[in-house]
Design a protein around this motif. Structure first.
Motif, PDB file in Angstrom:
ATOM      1  N   UNK A  36       0.813  -1.217   0.000  1.00 34.68           N
ATOM      2  CA  UNK A  36       0.000   0.000   0.000  1.00 34.68           C
ATOM      3  C   UNK A  36       0.847   1.268   0.000  1.00 34.68           C
ATOM      4  N   UNK A  37       2.084   1.175   0.487  1.00 34.76           N
ATOM      5  CA  UNK A  37       2.909   2.379   0.638  1.00 34.76           C
ATOM      6  C   UNK A  37       4.161   2.385  -0.232  1.00 34.76           C
ATOM      7  N   UNK A  38       4.715   1.215  -0.507  1.00 34.89           N
ATOM      8  CA  UNK A  38       5.981   1.130  -1.232  1.00 34.89           C
ATOM      9  C   UNK A  38       7.164   1.582  -0.406  1.00 34.89           C
ATOM     10  N   UNK A  39       6.958   1.705   0.907  1.00 31.94           N
ATOM     11  CA  UNK A  39       8.016   2.216   1.791  1.00 31.94           C
ATOM     12  C   UNK A  39       8.464   1.144   2.788  1.00 31.94           C
ATOM     13  N   UNK A  40       9.559   1.447   3.500  1.00 33.42           N
ATOM     14  CA  UNK A  40      10.062   0.539   4.524  1.00 33.42           C
ATOM     15  C   UNK A  40       9.002   0.289   5.591  1.00 33.42           C
ATOM     16  N   UNK A  41       8.828  -0.963   5.952  1.00 31.63           N
ATOM     17  CA  UNK A  41       7.904  -1.329   7.027  1.00 31.63           C
ATOM     18  C   UNK A  41       8.717  -1.996   8.130  1.00 31.63           C
ATOM     19  N   UNK A  42       8.565  -1.518   9.355  1.00 35.15           N
ATOM     20  CA  UNK A  42       9.350  -2.007  10.487  1.00 35.15           C
ATOM     21  C   UNK A  42       8.437  -2.556  11.579  1.00 35.15           C
ATOM     22  N   UNK A  43       8.893  -3.623  12.220  1.00 36.90           N
ATOM     23  CA  UNK A  43       8.232  -4.189  13.383  1.00 36.90           C
ATOM     24  C   UNK A  43       9.258  -4.204  14.514  1.00 36.90           C
ATOM     25  N   UNK A  44       8.908  -3.634  15.660  1.00 36.56           N
ATOM     26  CA  UNK A  44       9.842  -3.547  16.782  1.00 36.56           C
ATOM     27  C   UNK A  44       9.126  -3.876  18.077  1.00 36.56           C
ATOM     28  N   UNK A  45       9.917  -4.275  19.078  1.00 39.58           N
ATOM     29  CA  UNK A  45       9.383  -4.523  20.414  1.00 39.58           C
ATOM     30  C   UNK A  45      10.190  -3.723  21.426  1.00 39.58           C
ATOM     31  N   UNK A  46       9.603  -3.523  22.582  1.00 40.47           N
ATOM     32  CA  UNK A  46      10.271  -2.806  23.658  1.00 40.47           C
ATOM     33  C   UNK A  46      11.253  -3.747  24.343  1.00 40.47           C
ATOM     34  N   UNK A  47      12.535  -3.447  24.198  1.00 37.57           N
ATOM     35  CA  UNK A  47      13.592  -4.204  24.862  1.00 37.57           C
ATOM     36  C   UNK A  47      13.986  -3.406  26.093  1.00 37.57           C
TER      37      UNK A  47
ATOM     38  N   UNK B  65      14.621   4.862  21.577  1.00 39.66           N
ATOM     39  CA  UNK B  65      13.170   5.024  21.587  1.00 39.66           C
ATOM     40  C   UNK B  65      12.757   6.426  21.156  1.00 39.66           C
ATOM     41  N   UNK B  66      13.535   7.434  21.521  1.00 43.37           N
ATOM     42  CA  UNK B  66      13.089   8.815  21.321  1.00 43.37           C
ATOM     43  C   UNK B  66      13.325   9.346  19.917  1.00 43.37           C
ATOM     44  N   UNK B  67      14.056   8.619  19.061  1.00 41.96           N
ATOM     45  CA  UNK B  67      14.355   9.134  17.720  1.00 41.96           C
ATOM     46  C   UNK B  67      13.746   8.291  16.608  1.00 41.96           C
ATOM     47  N   UNK B  68      13.056   7.216  16.949  1.00 44.54           N
ATOM     48  CA  UNK B  68      12.442   6.353  15.940  1.00 44.54           C
ATOM     49  C   UNK B  68      10.923   6.374  16.094  1.00 44.54           C
ATOM     50  N   UNK B  69      10.225   6.190  14.977  1.00 46.26           N
ATOM     51  CA  UNK B  69       8.773   6.176  15.039  1.00 46.26           C
ATOM     52  C   UNK B  69       8.247   5.052  15.907  1.00 46.26           C
ATOM     53  N   UNK B  70       8.765   3.830  15.682  1.00 44.93           N
ATOM     54  CA  UNK B  70       8.315   2.705  16.506  1.00 44.93           C
ATOM     55  C   UNK B  70       8.699   2.925  17.963  1.00 44.93           C
ATOM     56  N   UNK B  71       9.849   3.559  18.199  1.00 44.79           N
ATOM     57  CA  UNK B  71      10.268   3.837  19.572  1.00 44.79           C
ATOM     58  C   UNK B  71       9.331   4.792  20.272  1.00 44.79           C
ATOM     59  N   UNK B  72       8.929   5.861  19.587  1.00 41.39           N
ATOM     60  CA  UNK B  72       7.983   6.807  20.189  1.00 41.39           C
ATOM     61  C   UNK B  72       6.625   6.155  20.422  1.00 41.39           C
TER      62      UNK B  72
ATOM     63  N   UNK C 179       2.550   2.971  14.926  1.00 43.20           N
ATOM     64  CA  UNK C 179       1.467   2.781  15.888  1.00 43.20           C
ATOM     65  C   UNK C 179       1.789   1.591  16.785  1.00 43.20           C
ATOM     66  N   UNK C 180       1.408   1.665  18.050  1.00 40.98           N
ATOM     67  CA  UNK C 180       1.671   0.533  18.961  1.00 40.98           C
ATOM     68  C   UNK C 180       0.692  -0.603  18.715  1.00 40.98           C
ATOM     69  N   UNK C 181       1.142  -1.818  18.969  1.00 41.46           N
ATOM     70  CA  UNK C 181       0.246  -2.956  19.006  1.00 41.46           C
ATOM     71  C   UNK C 181      -0.414  -2.981  20.375  1.00 41.46           C
ATOM     72  N   UNK C 182      -1.551  -3.620  20.466  1.00 37.31           N
ATOM     73  CA  UNK C 182      -2.177  -3.799  21.762  1.00 37.31           C
ATOM     74  C   UNK C 182      -1.431  -4.850  22.572  1.00 37.31           C
TER      75      UNK C 182
ATOM     76  N   UNK D 167       6.399  -9.016  24.476  1.00 34.22           N
ATOM     77  CA  UNK D 167       6.621  -7.627  24.908  1.00 34.22           C
ATOM     78  C   UNK D 167       5.784  -6.680  24.064  1.00 34.22           C
ATOM     79  N   UNK D 168       5.622  -5.454  24.539  1.00 39.70           N
ATOM     80  CA  UNK D 168       4.869  -4.466  23.750  1.00 39.70           C
ATOM     81  C   UNK D 168       5.562  -4.233  22.421  1.00 39.70           C
ATOM     82  N   UNK D 169       4.774  -4.171  21.356  1.00 43.06           N
ATOM     83  CA  UNK D 169       5.314  -4.019  20.014  1.00 43.06           C
ATOM     84  C   UNK D 169       4.759  -2.790  19.321  1.00 43.06           C
ATOM     85  N   UNK D 170       5.374  -2.453  18.204  1.00 43.46           N
ATOM     86  CA  UNK D 170       4.919  -1.325  17.390  1.00 43.46           C
ATOM     87  C   UNK D 170       5.245  -1.609  15.928  1.00 43.46           C
ATOM     88  N   UNK D 171       4.428  -1.072  15.065  1.00 44.82           N
ATOM     89  CA  UNK D 171       4.563  -1.245  13.623  1.00 44.82           C
ATOM     90  C   UNK D 171       4.709   0.129  12.995  1.00 44.82           C
ATOM     91  N   UNK D 172       5.649   0.292  12.071  1.00 40.10           N
ATOM     92  CA  UNK D 172       5.861   1.614  11.503  1.00 40.10           C
ATOM     93  C   UNK D 172       6.297   1.593  10.056  1.00 40.10           C
TER      94      UNK D 172
END
Length: 255
Positions: free
Chosen positions: A98-109, A142-149, A210-213, A219-224
């Motif tokens: 849908x975007x053609x852009x980088x998609x990232x999945x991250x968790x809170x370490x 965490x403070x400089x990445x979208x998934x981190x925020x 956006x954060x995952x529920x 661990x808490x995750x986020x998709x960006x």
């Protein structure tokens, strides 16, 4: 010394060796490992032999050592791989389409708020995607990445107070490091359901995440998504990312 104490000491020394490897230095000589670990040469060589025997290290050209395939094999048995990443891949693929852009999945370490980071456990990109610094298995602030925020936006006040007790470092001139400014940014993220960064980790990029529920056992995750700054439609990306994060959360929760 008891067998338990000896085993704990061996494990500690092995971890000291394995933690020497990084993005910038994926292959190291015995001398470099000795300098980084402080282990005596005789002890180090015995340890290296054992790590090689069990496949936790491998030999590389130039009398160097690298992380072994057995570690990768074991890592793939983690719930982060078997459960989270494998479930996420179809959703990430649709978001990429849908975007053609980088998609990232991250968790809170987060062994503690003071040392917490975003651990990247999934990534999809293409030839037209903007080059990024992220890689699977990489850790970023965490403070400089979208998934981190997005992950920070899920934390409570007690946790954030400890997080802000450690000074935040700049990755670019646009990084937000002042507590009051970052708290205001997190408030906006909570209100609209997604977090953003603009050239805060890499120049020329925008990240929307956006954060995952909450999901039991993970661990808490986020998709960006990370996109080029020029011509980006943050609202469109925000809608796509929040929808995908919600779909993934539902897919991860048992019926």
């Amino acid at each position: 010394m008891s067998d338990t104490e000896a085993g704990a000491g061996m494990l500690s020394r092995a971890m000291r060796v394995l933690q020497c490897f990084g993005d910038d230095e994926p292959a190291l000589t015995a001398a470099e490992l000795a300098a980084r670990t402080g282990l005596a040469s005789s002890s180090l060589h015995r340890l290296l032999a054992q790590l090689l025997q069990h496949g936790l290290l491998a030999r590389a050209p130039g009398h160097r050592y690298t992380v072994g395939a057995r570690l990768w094999e074991l890592g793939e048995l983690s719930p982060l791989a078997l459960r989270l990443r494998e479930t996420a891949l179809p959703h990430m693929s649709r978001l990429y389409e849908a975007t053609g852009e980088n998609v990232h999945l991250a968790v809170l370490d987060a062994p503690s708020p003071e040392t917490a980071a975003a651990l990247f456990v999934g990534r999809i990109s293409g030839q037209s995607s903007f080059p990024t610094l992220s890689r699977m298995g990489g850790r970023h602030p965490l403070h400089t990445t979208g998934v981190g925020k997005a992950l920070l936006a899920t934390r409570d006040e007690e946790w954030l107070a400890r997080f802000f007790a450690t000074p935040l470092e700049r990755e670019t001139t646009h990084s937000i490091t002042a507590e009051s400014d970052l708290r205001a940014d997190l408030a906006r993220a909570r209100a609209r359901g997604y977090a953003t960064t603009r050239e805060e980790m890499s120049l020329g990029t925008v990240s929307v995440a956006a954060p995952l529920g909450r999901v039991d056992g993970l661990p808490r995750g986020a998709l960006g998504v990370v996109a080029r700054l020029e011509g980006v439609d943050e609202r469109r990306l925000g809608a796509l990312v929040t929808q995908t994060a919600g779909d993934l959360t539902r897919a991860l929760r048992p019926v």
